[in-house]
Design an enzyme around this catalytic site. Structure first.
Site, PDB file in Angstrom:
ATOM      1  N   GLU A 272       0.866  -1.193   0.000  1.00  0.00           N
ATOM      2  CA  GLU A 272       0.000   0.000   0.000  1.00  0.00           C
ATOM      3  C   GLU A 272       0.892   1.228   0.000  1.00  0.00           C
ATOM      4  O   GLU A 272       0.826   2.063   0.883  1.00  0.00           O
ATOM      5  CB  GLU A 272      -1.009  -0.027   1.155  1.00  0.00           C
ATOM      6  CG  GLU A 272      -0.440  -0.478   2.457  1.00  0.00           C
ATOM      7  CD  GLU A 272      -1.478  -0.658   3.564  1.00  0.00           C
ATOM      8  OE1 GLU A 272      -2.525  -1.267   3.308  1.00  0.00           O
ATOM      9  OE2 GLU A 272      -1.210  -0.200   4.672  1.00  0.00           O
ATOM     10  N   ARG A 310       4.837  19.667   4.862  1.00  0.00           N
ATOM     11  CA  ARG A 310       5.932  18.786   5.275  1.00  0.00           C
ATOM     12  C   ARG A 310       7.161  19.540   5.797  1.00  0.00           C
ATOM     13  O   ARG A 310       7.728  19.136   6.814  1.00  0.00           O
ATOM     14  CB  ARG A 310       6.326  17.832   4.141  1.00  0.00           C
ATOM     15  CG  ARG A 310       5.175  16.894   3.719  1.00  0.00           C
ATOM     16  CD  ARG A 310       5.635  15.808   2.762  1.00  0.00           C
ATOM     17  NE  ARG A 310       6.493  14.837   3.419  1.00  0.00           N
ATOM     18  CZ  ARG A 310       7.790  14.811   3.354  1.00  0.00           C
ATOM     19  NH1 ARG A 310       8.432  15.667   2.587  1.00  0.00           N
ATOM     20  NH2 ARG A 310       8.483  13.933   4.023  1.00  0.00           N
ATOM     21  N   TYR A 314       7.883  18.441   9.587  1.00  0.00           N
ATOM     22  CA  TYR A 314       9.004  17.522   9.858  1.00  0.00           C
ATOM     23  C   TYR A 314      10.368  18.156   9.593  1.00  0.00           C
ATOM     24  O   TYR A 314      11.374  17.449   9.626  1.00  0.00           O
ATOM     25  CB  TYR A 314       8.956  16.290   8.948  1.00  0.00           C
ATOM     26  CG  TYR A 314       7.648  15.588   8.784  1.00  0.00           C
ATOM     27  CD1 TYR A 314       7.025  14.959   9.864  1.00  0.00           C
ATOM     28  CD2 TYR A 314       7.054  15.484   7.526  1.00  0.00           C
ATOM     29  CE1 TYR A 314       5.842  14.262   9.672  1.00  0.00           C
ATOM     30  CE2 TYR A 314       5.872  14.789   7.340  1.00  0.00           C
ATOM     31  CZ  TYR A 314       5.268  14.180   8.419  1.00  0.00           C
ATOM     32  OH  TYR A 314       4.111  13.484   8.233  1.00  0.00           O
ATOM     33  N   CYS A 341       1.203  33.179   9.842  1.00  0.00           N
ATOM     34  CA  CYS A 341       1.777  33.824  11.023  1.00  0.00           C
ATOM     35  C   CYS A 341       2.413  32.773  11.926  1.00  0.00           C
ATOM     36  O   CYS A 341       2.020  32.616  13.096  1.00  0.00           O
ATOM     37  CB  CYS A 341       0.713  34.607  11.769  1.00  0.00           C
ATOM     38  SG  CYS A 341      -0.071  35.838  10.728  1.00  0.00           S
TER      39      CYS A 341
HETATM   40  C1  LIG Z   1       0.373   6.345   5.263  1.00  0.00           C
HETATM   41  C2  LIG Z   1       0.130   4.908   5.083  1.00  0.00           C
HETATM   42  C3  LIG Z   1       0.530   4.265   3.910  1.00  0.00           C
HETATM   43  C4  LIG Z   1       1.278   4.959   2.801  1.00  0.00           C
HETATM   44  O1  LIG Z   1       2.523   5.377   3.202  1.00  0.00           O
HETATM   45  P1  LIG Z   1       3.560   6.000   2.144  1.00  0.00           P
HETATM   46  O2  LIG Z   1       4.685   6.428   3.000  1.00  0.00           O
HETATM   47  O3  LIG Z   1       2.874   7.109   1.474  1.00  0.00           O
HETATM   48  O4  LIG Z   1       3.906   4.913   1.194  1.00  0.00           O
HETATM   49  C5  LIG Z   1       0.214   2.945   3.765  1.00  0.00           C
HETATM   50  N1  LIG Z   1      -0.442   2.269   4.733  1.00  0.00           N
HETATM   51  C6  LIG Z   1      -0.844   2.843   5.877  1.00  0.00           C
HETATM   52  C7  LIG Z   1      -1.569   2.049   6.880  1.00  0.00           C
HETATM   53  C8  LIG Z   1      -0.558   4.185   6.095  1.00  0.00           C
HETATM   54  O5  LIG Z   1      -0.937   4.761   7.234  1.00  0.00           O
END
Ligand SMILES: *Cc1c(COP(=O)(O)O)cnc(C)c1O
Length: 424
Positions: A272, A310, A314, A341
């Site tokens: 994912e 970002r 971070y 601000c």
């Molecule tokens: C954020 C997230 C991702 C995707 O992460 P990337 O760093 O964009 O690849 C996949 N799975 C879960 C459960 C997430 O929270």
């Protein structure tokens, strides 16, 4: 070295900015498709593979439709994300639902759409049973705790709120089976923006070993392993991208060693990924409208951290180029800032760049790279800032607006103003 490019030259970009005033995001359809195909090809070394694109990285149904067309499903973490994926034509088991602290209504929607539910905790088995019923196919999220080092963005697994412990997993699968589940998946996500190939291969090993242990101890034969997201991209020019074939080659060696000759074969591999799917193929384009010289030189953009958070959140590095000055010498040192601000509203701090011309109309166009994932999506409205729109650079060279910029009406839309005049 990661090459930092942009699909339009300065003249074309200026023309585009006449139609769609800055700031805006631009995504490159061709580059996204080519990358998706490289990815599919590399992962085709496994007997079954499915990428569920993490919707949170770029929650736009046009992008999701492109990815669906390339064979990807979606990973959703909330009800609106499920609806977006559904809108893009992703159905049933193409949808993975990985949420945590999940409300009942979201479980019900995930069940209604036939999404693969990925449980975050052992207590959610009963919760799910009570609110939506236990489906035939279900997945559990593993938190390896001290067995795995995390990294800066996501933290140490031991301190992370996600997932089941190892003992809970063994118990959880048995409970799910007793409640009628017949097909099972295992998932983990232990790092974010991690560029080390070895790290990801080791995560796969950990999961394959665990899958074998689950089979030994419970007789449950997992159908898929979801390796999660977390693969990094080279935000800095001096960093190297992880090549898809290198990644799949590394994971395949472990797969062949542990799974190929085991009763779990043909165990499917799911991922994912979000960031490496669209991250390098999206840019935030803004105009340099102000310059001030105090103790440092500041260039003020018409975008701010409401559009891209970002760097402020971070301290993340995003490469910056100036349209038409790609080869000009970096003779100035600037802080490139937005209008919020908050003093951390800085896209770059003490960055060496070519001399930047400023002005409402005549200012240089500044291109912020690698903003195609976790960019616009993280935006917010603090300080009354309105988030910018999104454009898609199509394969035929045309540009399609896939999200308009926010307006003050959008900003006021949630206020109930009917009683305001009489209110005192
Ligand atoms: C954020 C997230 C991702 C995707 O992460 P990337 O760093 O964009 O690849 C996949 N799975 C879960 C459960 C997430 O929270």
């Amino acid at each position: 070295m990661a090459e930092k490019t942009f699909p339009l030259d300065k003249d074309k970009l200026e023309k585009l900015a006449e139609t769609y005033p800055t700031p805006f995001y631009l995504y490159d359809e061709k580059a996204i498709r080519e990358n998706a195909r490289r990815m599919q090809k590399a992962f085709s070394c496994f007997p079954a593979y499915k990428e569920h694109f993490a919707v949170k990285a770029l929650p736009n149904p046009y992008i999701l439709k492109i990815l669906a067309d390339e064979g990807f499903g979606a990973d959703c973490s909330s009800l609106p994300e499920l609806l977006l994926a559904d809108m893009a034509g992703m159905k049933g088991e193409e949808l993975m639902f990985t949420a945590n602290e999940t409300p009942a209504a979201e479980y019900r929607k995930a069940r209604e759409l036939g999404a693969v539910i990925n449980l975050d905790d052992i207590s959610h088995i009963e919760f799910l049973e009570n609110c939506a019923g236990v489906p035939e196919l279900v997945s559990c999220r593993y938190n390896p705790g001290p067995l795995k080092e995390g990294n800066a963005i996501i933290g140490k697994p031991e301190e992370a709120k996600y997932g089941f412990t190892r003992e809970q997993l063994l118990e959880g699968y048995a409970m799910l089976k007793a409640k009628g589940a017949k097909r099972f998946g295992l998932h983990t996500m232990v790092a974010s923006n991690e560029l080390s190939l070895a790290y990801h291969v080791e995560t796969a090993r950990l999961l394959f070993e665990l899958a074998l242990e689950i089979f030994d101890k419970t007789g449950i034969r997992l159908e898929f392993i979801n390796l999660g997201g977390g693969l990094g991209i080279p935000y800095r020019p001096e960093q190297e991208a992880v090549r898809w074939e290198a990644l799949t080659g590394g994971i395949k060696r472990v797969y062949d060693e542990l799974i190929a000759g085991s009763p779990l074969y043909p165990l499917a591999i799911h991922t994912e990924y979000g960031r490496p799917v669209t991250g390098p193929y999206g840019w935030l384009v803004a105009r340099a409208i102000h310059r001030k010289n105090i103790y440092r030189s500041y260039i003020g953009l018409d975008a701010c951290m409401a559009d891209l958070m970002r760097p402020a959140l971070y301290g993340a590095y995003h490469h910056i180029t100036v349209a038409g000055k790609e080869n000009a010498p970096p003779e100035e040192t600037y802080d490139i800032v937005g209008s919020l601000c908050e003093n951390n509203d800085k896209f770059a701090v003490q960055r060496k760049l070519p001399k930047i011309v400023t002005g409402e109309k005549s200012g240089d166009l500044v291109i912020i790279h690698d903003a195609g994932a976790h960019g616009r999506a993280m935006g917010f409205n603090y300080n009354g800032k309105l988030r910018c729109g999104e454009l898609l650079f199509r394969e035929d060279g045309s540009v399609l607006r896939i999200r308009r910029p926010e307006t003050t009406d959008d900003y006021f839309a949630t206020l109930d103003l009917r009683g305001l005049d009489e209110f005192s």
